[in-house]
Design a protein around this motif. Sequence first.
Motif, PDB file in Angstrom:
ATOM      1  N   ALA A 214      43.849  41.433  41.363  1.00  0.00           N
ATOM      2  CA  ALA A 214      42.794  41.709  40.267  1.00  0.00           C
ATOM      3  C   ALA A 214      43.476  41.505  39.026  1.00  0.00           C
ATOM      4  O   ALA A 214      42.944  41.583  37.878  1.00  0.00           O
ATOM      5  CB  ALA A 214      41.962  42.947  40.437  1.00  0.00           C
ATOM      6  N   ASP A 215      44.992  41.766  38.730  1.00  0.00           N
ATOM      7  CA  ASP A 215      45.542  41.932  37.663  1.00  0.00           C
ATOM      8  C   ASP A 215      46.710  40.976  37.359  1.00  0.00           C
ATOM      9  O   ASP A 215      47.554  40.771  36.876  1.00  0.00           O
ATOM     10  CB  ASP A 215      46.579  43.431  37.811  1.00  0.00           C
ATOM     11  CG  ASP A 215      47.200  43.550  39.143  1.00  0.00           C
ATOM     12  OD1 ASP A 215      47.175  42.618  40.022  1.00  0.00           O
ATOM     13  OD2 ASP A 215      47.467  44.463  39.387  1.00  0.00           O
ATOM     14  N   ILE A 216      46.087  39.818  38.150  1.00  0.00           N
ATOM     15  CA  ILE A 216      46.874  38.541  37.829  1.00  0.00           C
ATOM     16  C   ILE A 216      45.934  37.914  36.729  1.00  0.00           C
ATOM     17  O   ILE A 216      44.801  37.454  36.898  1.00  0.00           O
ATOM     18  CB  ILE A 216      46.895  37.549  38.997  1.00  0.00           C
ATOM     19  CG1 ILE A 216      47.541  38.123  40.258  1.00  0.00           C
ATOM     20  CG2 ILE A 216      47.371  36.117  38.582  1.00  0.00           C
ATOM     21  CD1 ILE A 216      48.970  38.284  40.020  1.00  0.00           C
TER      22      ILE A 216
ATOM     23  N   PRO B 227      60.623  38.553  36.124  1.00  0.00           N
ATOM     24  CA  PRO B 227      60.079  38.439  37.723  1.00  0.00           C
ATOM     25  C   PRO B 227      59.170  40.015  38.181  1.00  0.00           C
ATOM     26  O   PRO B 227      59.395  41.040  37.140  1.00  0.00           O
ATOM     27  CB  PRO B 227      61.038  38.745  38.580  1.00  0.00           C
ATOM     28  CG  PRO B 227      62.261  38.434  37.693  1.00  0.00           C
ATOM     29  CD  PRO B 227      62.014  38.551  36.188  1.00  0.00           C
ATOM     30  N   TYR B 228      57.901  39.738  38.432  1.00  0.00           N
ATOM     31  CA  TYR B 228      57.379  40.965  38.643  1.00  0.00           C
ATOM     32  C   TYR B 228      57.117  41.260  40.419  1.00  0.00           C
ATOM     33  O   TYR B 228      57.553  42.408  40.645  1.00  0.00           O
ATOM     34  CB  TYR B 228      55.754  40.803  38.331  1.00  0.00           C
ATOM     35  CG  TYR B 228      54.936  42.157  38.575  1.00  0.00           C
ATOM     36  CD1 TYR B 228      55.139  43.236  37.635  1.00  0.00           C
ATOM     37  CD2 TYR B 228      54.187  42.210  39.817  1.00  0.00           C
ATOM     38  CE1 TYR B 228      54.088  44.343  37.826  1.00  0.00           C
ATOM     39  CE2 TYR B 228      53.421  43.435  39.848  1.00  0.00           C
ATOM     40  CZ  TYR B 228      53.550  44.368  39.132  1.00  0.00           C
ATOM     41  OH  TYR B 228      52.782  45.732  39.489  1.00  0.00           O
ATOM     42  N   ASP B 229      56.740  40.391  41.204  1.00  0.00           N
ATOM     43  CA  ASP B 229      56.756  40.722  42.530  1.00  0.00           C
ATOM     44  C   ASP B 229      57.859  40.186  43.413  1.00  0.00           C
ATOM     45  O   ASP B 229      58.167  39.157  43.301  1.00  0.00           O
ATOM     46  CB  ASP B 229      55.359  39.789  43.181  1.00  0.00           C
ATOM     47  CG  ASP B 229      54.987  40.094  44.445  1.00  0.00           C
ATOM     48  OD1 ASP B 229      55.770  40.891  45.076  1.00  0.00           O
ATOM     49  OD2 ASP B 229      53.876  39.751  44.887  1.00  0.00           O
TER      50      ASP B 229
ATOM     51  N   TYR C 139      50.960  34.796  36.182  1.00  0.00           N
ATOM     52  CA  TYR C 139      51.483  36.189  35.468  1.00  0.00           C
ATOM     53  C   TYR C 139      50.568  37.558  35.648  1.00  0.00           C
ATOM     54  O   TYR C 139      49.127  37.334  35.941  1.00  0.00           O
ATOM     55  CB  TYR C 139      51.364  36.146  33.823  1.00  0.00           C
ATOM     56  CG  TYR C 139      52.381  34.961  33.402  1.00  0.00           C
ATOM     57  CD1 TYR C 139      53.773  35.479  33.157  1.00  0.00           C
ATOM     58  CD2 TYR C 139      52.134  33.555  33.524  1.00  0.00           C
ATOM     59  CE1 TYR C 139      54.839  34.422  32.896  1.00  0.00           C
ATOM     60  CE2 TYR C 139      52.794  32.659  33.022  1.00  0.00           C
ATOM     61  CZ  TYR C 139      54.142  33.183  32.951  1.00  0.00           C
ATOM     62  OH  TYR C 139      55.269  32.250  32.371  1.00  0.00           O
ATOM     63  N   HIS C 140      51.273  38.365  35.882  1.00  0.00           N
ATOM     64  CA  HIS C 140      50.868  39.773  36.315  1.00  0.00           C
ATOM     65  C   HIS C 140      50.407  40.565  34.988  1.00  0.00           C
ATOM     66  O   HIS C 140      51.154  40.665  34.009  1.00  0.00           O
ATOM     67  CB  HIS C 140      51.624  40.707  37.208  1.00  0.00           C
ATOM     68  CG  HIS C 140      51.123  41.849  37.496  1.00  0.00           C
ATOM     69  ND1 HIS C 140      51.199  43.302  36.807  1.00  0.00           N
ATOM     70  CD2 HIS C 140      50.577  42.127  38.908  1.00  0.00           C
ATOM     71  CE1 HIS C 140      50.364  44.140  37.804  1.00  0.00           C
ATOM     72  NE2 HIS C 140      50.129  43.630  38.895  1.00  0.00           N
ATOM     73  N   TYR C 141      49.297  41.180  34.849  1.00  0.00           N
ATOM     74  CA  TYR C 141      49.261  42.153  33.795  1.00  0.00           C
ATOM     75  C   TYR C 141      50.193  43.136  33.429  1.00  0.00           C
ATOM     76  O   TYR C 141      51.024  43.582  34.200  1.00  0.00           O
ATOM     77  CB  TYR C 141      47.721  42.920  34.119  1.00  0.00           C
ATOM     78  CG  TYR C 141      47.110  43.958  33.167  1.00  0.00           C
ATOM     79  CD1 TYR C 141      46.730  43.414  31.872  1.00  0.00           C
ATOM     80  CD2 TYR C 141      47.179  45.134  33.469  1.00  0.00           C
ATOM     81  CE1 TYR C 141      46.290  44.413  30.848  1.00  0.00           C
ATOM     82  CE2 TYR C 141      46.612  46.137  32.427  1.00  0.00           C
ATOM     83  CZ  TYR C 141      46.123  45.498  31.174  1.00  0.00           C
ATOM     84  OH  TYR C 141      45.580  46.403  30.165  1.00  0.00           O
TER      85      TYR C 141
HETATM   86 MN    MN Z   1      49.470  44.289  40.661  1.00  0.00          MN
END
Ligand code: MN
Length: 369
Positions: free
Chosen positions: A215-217, A255-257, A365-367
């Motif tokens: 949901a936060d992409i 990077p996020y994930d 992209y992530h929030y």
């Molecule tokens: Mn997330």
Amino acid sequence: MLFSRNQVIRNIRRKPLILVGLVSLVALVYLAFVGTTLAAGQRSTKKYSYSKKGGLWLGSKNKDLVILHNLPDNHILHYDLNKLAATADVLGNEGEVLILTPMTKFLPEYWANLNKLSYDHSMISLGFIFPRNAEGDQALKLLEQAVKETQATKGRFKKITMLRQDTDALDLQLEKERHALKVQKERRAMMAVARNSLLFTTISPKTSWVLWLDADIVETPPTLLHDMMAHKKPVLSANVYQRYLDENGAPAIRPYDFNNWIESEDGLKIAEGMNDDEIIVEGYHELATYRPLMAHHYDDKGDKNAEMPLDGVGGGAVLVNADVHRDGAMFPPFPFYHLIETEGFAKMAKRLGYEVVGLPNYLVYHYNE
Ligand code: MN
Ligand code: GDP
């Protein structure tokens, strides 16, 4: 019609060799069919199953099911060979898509991106699961409002399902709290249960693809589905990055994930020394696996369609051929090879014989909280 039935029977009585010939012909055609299926590298799985009402379900894997109900005793099966061949041929370039999102927060950007998807919306169903807490209630309310507006327009989705978890939620919603190592097992187990509930209540015989989209992409290309389907992979994960402002206030990305990874010797060694109920979660210095992380393989000048094999995936944006789930790959809420949730899912898909692949240069992209 070449012969009438009586003529055929008479001919067979007179010349029993005709019968032998006919049987051999049928056997040959069957063998040729099975042969090409296997040669094409497809896994042969059962094509028929009986429904409760005595109807017969028939299909080329999931691709196109013909449902015949209440067949008479001397039933005849009708199916459209062309249709079956065509759907098997494009193996996933078409078909119904199910987009699944566990949701604690409703972000308008996420919803706007779904609405901008270039894929035929009448072929897309959506499924959401909300935690049983105030935050979940709020997200549900906002989503319902947004859905009402969208479904009144031309780009309406085929079906939308909203579920509320039947288990209590952990109340750890700050990024820092969520990511503390000691809460990971409980939190990830809870997330796994939520994902499984969502999947098993929404997948239909017609679902060809499942897109897991968090949901936060907040930034995805409108061509996301086409782009990812074109790879024709059983499990395919995009690279999740995050936008931020650097120390000079200039826009930058990072990077996020870190859950998209390739297994390493160190990772395997750590797992070997663990108790049955212990898990490895990626991205913590306490558990140095030295696994190659897809997040670090992004090349801004590289080919967007470059692929890399993976052993673990995150849940940010993952396209799964629905057959992988139908064959039994789910999100283990318990340690499975010392892995849990989405990382355990990748392991399970691989144990079922499926390839797991990542797109290091295809960013979503992530929030940024
Ligand atoms: Mn997330
Ligand atoms: P992170 O990005 O790895 O920190 O993970 P998130 O907290 O963003 O969670 C991943 C996805 O699951 C997001 O879409 C969240 O909105 C959703 N989510 C997080 N916690 C819960 C929960 O308790 N219940 C449900 N149903 N969804 C959740």
